[in-house]
Design a protein around this motif. Structure first.
Motif, PDB file in Angstrom:
ATOM      1  N   VAL A  89      -5.846   0.343  -4.788  1.00 46.13           N
ATOM      2  CA  VAL A  89      -5.683   0.960  -3.470  1.00 46.13           C
ATOM      3  C   VAL A  89      -5.552  -0.103  -2.380  1.00 46.13           C
ATOM      4  N   VAL A  90      -6.397  -1.136  -2.421  1.00 46.00           N
ATOM      5  CA  VAL A  90      -6.347  -2.167  -1.382  1.00 46.00           C
ATOM      6  C   VAL A  90      -5.059  -2.976  -1.470  1.00 46.00           C
ATOM      7  N   ILE A  91      -4.672  -3.372  -2.677  1.00 40.16           N
ATOM      8  CA  ILE A  91      -3.445  -4.151  -2.828  1.00 40.16           C
ATOM      9  C   ILE A  91      -2.229  -3.323  -2.431  1.00 40.16           C
ATOM     10  N   ALA A  92      -2.191  -2.054  -2.847  1.00 40.22           N
ATOM     11  CA  ALA A  92      -1.069  -1.192  -2.482  1.00 40.22           C
ATOM     12  C   ALA A  92      -1.031  -0.939  -0.975  1.00 40.22           C
ATOM     13  N   SER A  93      -2.200  -0.750  -0.352  1.00 39.96           N
ATOM     14  CA  SER A  93      -2.242  -0.555   1.100  1.00 39.96           C
ATOM     15  C   SER A  93      -1.767  -1.804   1.823  1.00 39.96           C
ATOM     16  N   GLY A  94      -2.157  -2.969   1.304  1.00 39.73           N
ATOM     17  CA  GLY A  94      -1.682  -4.209   1.896  1.00 39.73           C
ATOM     18  C   GLY A  94      -0.188  -4.360   1.788  1.00 39.73           C
ATOM     19  N   TRP A  95       0.363  -3.961   0.633  1.00 39.07           N
ATOM     20  CA  TRP A  95       1.814  -4.058   0.475  1.00 39.07           C
ATOM     21  C   TRP A  95       2.538  -3.056   1.360  1.00 39.07           C
ATOM     22  N   PHE A  96       1.927  -1.900   1.590  1.00 38.40           N
ATOM     23  CA  PHE A  96       2.445  -0.929   2.561  1.00 38.40           C
ATOM     24  C   PHE A  96       2.618  -1.592   3.921  1.00 38.40           C
ATOM     25  N   LEU A  97       1.611  -2.341   4.354  1.00 41.24           N
ATOM     26  CA  LEU A  97       1.642  -2.982   5.659  1.00 41.24           C
ATOM     27  C   LEU A  97       2.567  -4.198   5.665  1.00 41.24           C
ATOM     28  N   VAL A  98       2.393  -5.084   4.682  1.00 42.03           N
ATOM     29  CA  VAL A  98       3.153  -6.332   4.637  1.00 42.03           C
ATOM     30  C   VAL A  98       4.654  -6.064   4.547  1.00 42.03           C
ATOM     31  N   LEU A  99       5.047  -5.197   3.633  1.00 37.42           N
ATOM     32  CA  LEU A  99       6.464  -4.939   3.440  1.00 37.42           C
ATOM     33  C   LEU A  99       7.034  -4.087   4.560  1.00 37.42           C
ATOM     34  N   GLY A 100       6.252  -3.112   5.029  1.00 42.80           N
ATOM     35  CA  GLY A 100       6.753  -2.266   6.110  1.00 42.80           C
ATOM     36  C   GLY A 100       7.015  -3.028   7.387  1.00 42.80           C
ATOM     37  N   VAL A 101       6.108  -3.928   7.747  1.00 43.59           N
ATOM     38  CA  VAL A 101       6.305  -4.723   8.968  1.00 43.59           C
ATOM     39  C   VAL A 101       7.463  -5.697   8.794  1.00 43.59           C
ATOM     40  N   ARG A 102       7.689  -6.199   7.570  1.00 48.91           N
ATOM     41  CA  ARG A 102       8.819  -7.097   7.355  1.00 48.91           C
ATOM     42  C   ARG A 102      10.145  -6.402   7.641  1.00 48.91           C
ATOM     43  N   LEU A 103      10.236  -5.102   7.332  1.00 55.77           N
ATOM     44  CA  LEU A 103      11.463  -4.352   7.597  1.00 55.77           C
ATOM     45  C   LEU A 103      11.572  -3.886   9.043  1.00 55.77           C
ATOM     46  N   VAL A 104      10.552  -4.161   9.850  1.00 57.28           N
ATOM     47  CA  VAL A 104      10.648  -3.857  11.273  1.00 57.28           C
ATOM     48  C   VAL A 104      11.723  -4.725  11.925  1.00 57.28           C
TER      49      VAL A 104
END
Length: 407
Positions: A27-42
């Motif tokens: 859950v923590v790693i997936a949540s982090g990837w949600f944030l890390v990857l999502g902000v990169r596509l900003v």
């Protein structure tokens, strides 16, 4: 398989992912990837606003995205090696801290060089996070890492679908810099969660004295394995396609298809929204049917979508093509577990980092090339050329051998 059999299989998979306290790590790693990857596509989502603010032409805007992807690629090897050396928890926490500093710089009302520094810093922070999360998941889920990685990649696609759209709303009704700044407290929270949840190390730590010549030699020998070379080539092809399409897809829709900025952003979000559902399925298919058969299907769908896009007209046609382009997001759920299985466990992080650095650095020119072609009026031809690149990947897939469970 009966409906009861399918239900039992799903329950067994969920139970295996949650068992022995592993669910919190996932859950923590997936949540982090949600944030890390999502902000990169900003950045691609806000590229029109950024270009206007700094007076960038289309080619320069594409080059800015290439800088982000190139730094991300170049940081893969040191990121993976650091995971082997100082422990996965330290590396993941450092990545979140760098993400915090980066979005802080990107949100400051400062000159363009400061913005570029934020782009570079964010690229390196994501580079630290990316191979290390894969190593942790493969170590923790030794029997069904494809499903765990597929779920994590799906979470990343959820971030890609939601965060750029949210940043676009902030840019429209407030400030485009707030489209980066909203992530500042989220990265702080992520750093704390990673530190409290991830084990200090999940992979064997090699002797410090063997790091230099012996370790590099071992990683290099691993890199020359046939299955690793073929998988690296496939990763390169899929990365060219992914980076080129996602880097400038909204711009293409505006320039060539006449969509408004909001309509293009909506389709961009749908691309990753669809991927959020299909990536876990692709990961599970790779576990069940093998990499070669699964990749063949993915390449066929991707090639068809890329070849059809220049001729698609109308909302329904573009939605259908966007759905098919989701296949570009499914490669990683197959190729990452394949390469990880072929790598010796004591150099898993460094070996995966080297592989990713090699193919992603070369592939990072994709957005700049598409931006240059788009600026010259050849957007359609660029996507037809990408379909040709996909054919090369399909040919390579036919020669891919089975990978061992652990190298």
């Amino acid at each position: 398989m009966t409906q009861r059999g399918v239900g039992d299989g799903v329950r067994e998979t969920v139970a295996s992912l949650r068992g022995d306290g592993r669910g919190r790590i996932l859950v923590v790693i997936a949540s982090g990837w949600f944030l890390v990857l999502g902000v990169r596509l900003v950045l691609p989502a806000l590229l029109p606003s950024v270009s206007e603010a700094f007076s960038l032409d289309l080619a320069s805007a594409g080059l800015l995205v290439t800088v982000l992807y190139a730094v991300y690629a170049l940081g893969q090897f040191p990121g993976g090696l650091l995971g082997d050396r100082i422990g996965e928890r330290n590396v993941l926490t450092l990545a979140a801290a760098l993400g915090f500093l980066a979005v802080l710089l990107l949100s400051l009302p400062a000159a363009f060089p400061v913005f570029v520094c934020g782009v570079v810093l964010y690229g390196f922070g994501t580079a630290l996070y990316s191979p290390t999360r894969l190593t942790v998941l493969s170590d923790v889920y030794d029997e069904n890492d494809g499903a765990a990685i597929g779920l994590t990649l799906g979470a990343g696609n959820a971030g890609n679908a939601l965060l750029p759209a949210f940043a676009g709303l902030l840019a429209t009704y407030a400030s485009w810099r707030l489209g980066f700044g909203f992530a500042i407290p989220l990265f702080l929270a992520l750093a704390v969660a990673l530190w409290m949840t991830i084990p200090e190390s999940t992979s064997p730590t090699p002797d410090v004295e063997t790091l230099s010549r012996a370790m590099v030699s071992r990683i290099g020998a691993t890199f020359l394995r046939r299955e690793v070379l073929l998988a690296t080539a496939l990763m390169f092809v899929s990365s060219v396609l992914w980076q080129a399409v996602t880097g400038l897809y909204p711009t293409y829709l505006v320039v060539e298809k006449g969509l408004s900025g909001s309509e293009a952003a909506l389709l961009f979000g749908l691309l990753f929204g669809f991927g959020m559902f299909f990536q876990p399925i692709a990961g599970a298919a790779g576990d069940r049917f093998g990499a070669r058969r699964t990749l063949t299907v993915i390449f066929v769908v991707a090639i068809g979508a890329l070849a059809t896009l220049p001729f698609a007209e109308g909302t329904l046609a573009l939605v259908a093509v966007t759905l098919a382009l989701t296949s570009l997001l499914n490669f990683a759920a197959i190729t990452f577990p394949y390469v990880n299985a072929a790598l010796p466990s004591d150099v898993q992080g460094g070996g995966l980092g080297l592989v990713r650095t090699a193919y992603m650095t070369l592939a990072s020119v994709g957005p700049a090339a598409v931006g240059a072609l788009g600026g010259a009026g050849y957007f359609d031809e660029a996507f037809l050329a990408l379909a040709g690149v996909g054919l090369l990947g399909l040919a390579l897939t036919a020669t891919l051998p089975p990978a061992p469970r652990h190298g």
